[in-house]
Design a protein around this motif. Structure first.
Motif, short mmCIF file in Angstrom:
data_model
loop_
_atom_site.label_atom_id
_atom_site.label_comp_id
_atom_site.label_asym_id
_atom_site.label_seq_id
_atom_site.Cartn_x
_atom_site.Cartn_y
_atom_site.Cartn_z
N ILE A 74 87.10 -32.76 90.82
CA ILE A 74 87.11 -31.49 90.11
C ILE A 74 86.20 -30.54 90.86
O ILE A 74 85.32 -30.97 91.62
CB ILE A 74 86.68 -31.65 88.63
CG1 ILE A 74 85.28 -32.24 88.50
CG2 ILE A 74 87.71 -32.46 87.85
CD1 ILE A 74 84.75 -32.29 87.07
N PRO A 75 86.40 -29.22 90.71
CA PRO A 75 85.53 -28.25 91.40
C PRO A 75 84.06 -28.48 91.01
O PRO A 75 83.76 -28.71 89.83
CB PRO A 75 86.02 -26.90 90.90
CG PRO A 75 87.36 -27.14 90.31
CD PRO A 75 87.41 -28.57 89.89
N ALA A 76 83.19 -28.40 92.00
CA ALA A 76 81.77 -28.66 91.75
C ALA A 76 80.94 -28.04 92.86
O ALA A 76 81.45 -27.72 93.92
CB ALA A 76 81.52 -30.16 91.67
N GLY A 77 79.65 -27.91 92.59
CA GLY A 77 78.75 -27.40 93.61
C GLY A 77 77.32 -27.36 93.12
O GLY A 77 77.05 -27.48 91.92
N LYS A 78 76.41 -27.18 94.08
CA LYS A 78 74.99 -27.21 93.72
C LYS A 78 74.51 -25.86 93.21
O LYS A 78 75.05 -24.82 93.56
CB LYS A 78 74.14 -27.70 94.88
CG LYS A 78 73.91 -26.72 96.00
CD LYS A 78 72.96 -27.31 97.03
CE LYS A 78 72.64 -26.34 98.11
NZ LYS A 78 71.87 -25.18 97.72
N LEU A 79 73.47 -25.93 92.41
CA LEU A 79 72.82 -24.72 91.90
C LEU A 79 72.08 -24.04 93.04
O LEU A 79 71.41 -24.70 93.83
CB LEU A 79 71.81 -25.07 90.80
CG LEU A 79 72.36 -25.68 89.51
CD1 LEU A 79 71.23 -26.18 88.64
CD2 LEU A 79 73.20 -24.66 88.76
N ALA A 89 78.90 -22.49 87.77
CA ALA A 89 80.20 -23.05 87.41
C ALA A 89 81.32 -22.04 87.64
O ALA A 89 82.36 -22.37 88.23
CB ALA A 89 80.19 -23.52 85.96
N LEU A 90 81.11 -20.81 87.21
CA LEU A 90 82.12 -19.76 87.43
C LEU A 90 82.32 -19.50 88.92
O LEU A 90 83.45 -19.37 89.39
CB LEU A 90 81.71 -18.47 86.72
CG LEU A 90 81.81 -18.47 85.20
CD1 LEU A 90 81.17 -17.22 84.62
CD2 LEU A 90 83.27 -18.58 84.76
N ARG A 91 81.22 -19.43 89.67
CA ARG A 91 81.30 -19.19 91.11
C ARG A 91 82.05 -20.31 91.82
O ARG A 91 82.95 -20.05 92.62
CB ARG A 91 79.88 -19.04 91.68
CG ARG A 91 79.85 -18.85 93.20
CD ARG A 91 78.45 -18.62 93.74
NE ARG A 91 77.46 -19.58 93.34
CZ ARG A 91 77.33 -20.80 93.85
NH1 ARG A 91 78.17 -21.22 94.77
NH2 ARG A 91 76.38 -21.61 93.43
N GLU A 92 81.71 -21.54 91.51
CA GLU A 92 82.37 -22.67 92.17
C GLU A 92 83.85 -22.75 91.80
O GLU A 92 84.69 -23.04 92.65
CB GLU A 92 81.67 -23.99 91.82
CG GLU A 92 80.31 -24.13 92.46
CD GLU A 92 80.35 -24.24 93.98
OE1 GLU A 92 81.38 -24.64 94.56
OE2 GLU A 92 79.32 -23.94 94.61
N TYR A 99 90.68 -19.63 90.84
CA TYR A 99 90.88 -19.38 89.41
C TYR A 99 89.60 -18.82 88.79
O TYR A 99 88.49 -19.19 89.19
CB TYR A 99 91.22 -20.67 88.65
CG TYR A 99 92.65 -21.12 88.78
CD1 TYR A 99 93.67 -20.52 88.04
CD2 TYR A 99 92.99 -22.17 89.62
CE1 TYR A 99 94.98 -20.95 88.14
CE2 TYR A 99 94.30 -22.61 89.74
CZ TYR A 99 95.29 -21.99 88.99
OH TYR A 99 96.59 -22.40 89.09
N GLY A 100 89.79 -17.98 87.80
CA GLY A 100 88.71 -17.54 86.93
C GLY A 100 89.03 -18.06 85.53
O GLY A 100 90.06 -18.71 85.32
N CYS A 101 88.17 -17.76 84.57
CA CYS A 101 88.46 -18.21 83.20
C CYS A 101 87.90 -17.20 82.21
O CYS A 101 87.00 -16.42 82.52
CB CYS A 101 87.90 -19.60 82.95
SG CYS A 101 86.11 -19.70 82.85
N GLU A 102 88.45 -17.23 81.02
CA GLU A 102 88.01 -16.34 79.95
C GLU A 102 86.83 -16.91 79.18
O GLU A 102 86.04 -16.18 78.61
CB GLU A 102 89.18 -16.07 78.98
CG GLU A 102 90.33 -15.31 79.60
CD GLU A 102 89.91 -13.99 80.22
OE1 GLU A 102 89.14 -13.24 79.60
OE2 GLU A 102 90.34 -13.73 81.37
N ASN A 103 86.73 -18.24 79.15
CA ASN A 103 85.69 -18.88 78.35
C ASN A 103 85.25 -20.16 79.05
O ASN A 103 86.09 -20.96 79.44
CB ASN A 103 86.24 -19.18 76.95
CG ASN A 103 85.19 -19.75 76.02
OD1 ASN A 103 84.01 -19.68 76.29
ND2 ASN A 103 85.65 -20.32 74.92
N LEU A 104 83.97 -20.33 79.19
CA LEU A 104 83.40 -21.50 79.83
C LEU A 104 82.52 -22.22 78.81
O LEU A 104 81.62 -21.62 78.24
CB LEU A 104 82.57 -21.07 81.04
CG LEU A 104 82.10 -22.14 82.00
CD1 LEU A 104 83.28 -22.81 82.69
CD2 LEU A 104 81.18 -21.52 83.04
#
Length: 184
Positions: A74-79, A89-92, A99-104
């Motif tokens: 799944i998409p992931a990355g370091k802070l 999370a939104l950036r990664e 993709y972007g999202c409306e609600n995280l």
């Protein structure tokens, strides 16, 4: 005093890197004896479960040098320093998938390898994802291929060891427990 606490006597920094730092601590054990602990210090990371309207999980395949093979994750990355986990999370999600999202929604945070590392992964689920118009570029040293799979297909990828990391297996099992298997 914390139960079974190991009090640090000395800390020696062995390596400071771009992603991790390595240190060796000499500690006093609860019985009064001493021991050494090799520790990895990590800034923390995020991982994102993103589902398409067709209920497919958005994943990426990438080469992992430590494993000497490509795996599906799944998409992931370091802070980044000073960055809040939800922003990471939104950036990664945007960088790795387009993709972007409306609600995280934050689901849980967990330590990956508490025996020797302090890496804390914050797991999110992205609701109402949509392609973004101006996709952010991945990191210059990151090469990924976008893959969208059903939960059933993801479970098969786990059996085949193509999904081979804990955060992704955890995410797939979370979706399985939420009853998303077999629903169209």
């Amino acid at each position: 005093m914390k139960k079974f606490e190991e009090k640090t006597i000395t800390t020696e920094t062995i390596y400071q890197g771009k992603i991790i730092d390595l240190q060796v601590d000499e500690v006093e054990l609860p019985n009064g004896k001493t021991s050494k602990r090799e520790l990895i210090k990590h800034p923390g990371a995020v991982a994102v479960i993103a589902l398409t309207p067709e209920r497919k999980i958005v994943m990426v395949e990438q080469y992992r040098k430590a494993l000497e093979k490509s795996i599906i994750e799944i998409p992931a990355g370091k802070l980044e320093p000073g960055e809040e986990p939800d922003k990471t999370a939104l950036r990664e999600l945007e960088e790795e998938t387009g993709y972007g999202c409306e609600n995280l929604e934050h689901l849980i945070s967990f330590y990956t390898s508490p025996g020797f590392a302090d890496e804390l992964v914050h797991l999110y689920i992205a609701h109402d994802i949509h392609p973004i118009l101006e996709s952010k570029e991945t990191d210059e040293d990151e090469f990924v291929e976008l893959i969208e799979v059903t939960v059933e297909e993801a479970l098969q990828l786990i059996k085949e060891q193509r999904i081979y990391d804990a955060k992704t297996a955890y995410a797939v099992q979370y979706l399985q427990l939420q009853g998303l298997v077999g629903k169209e």
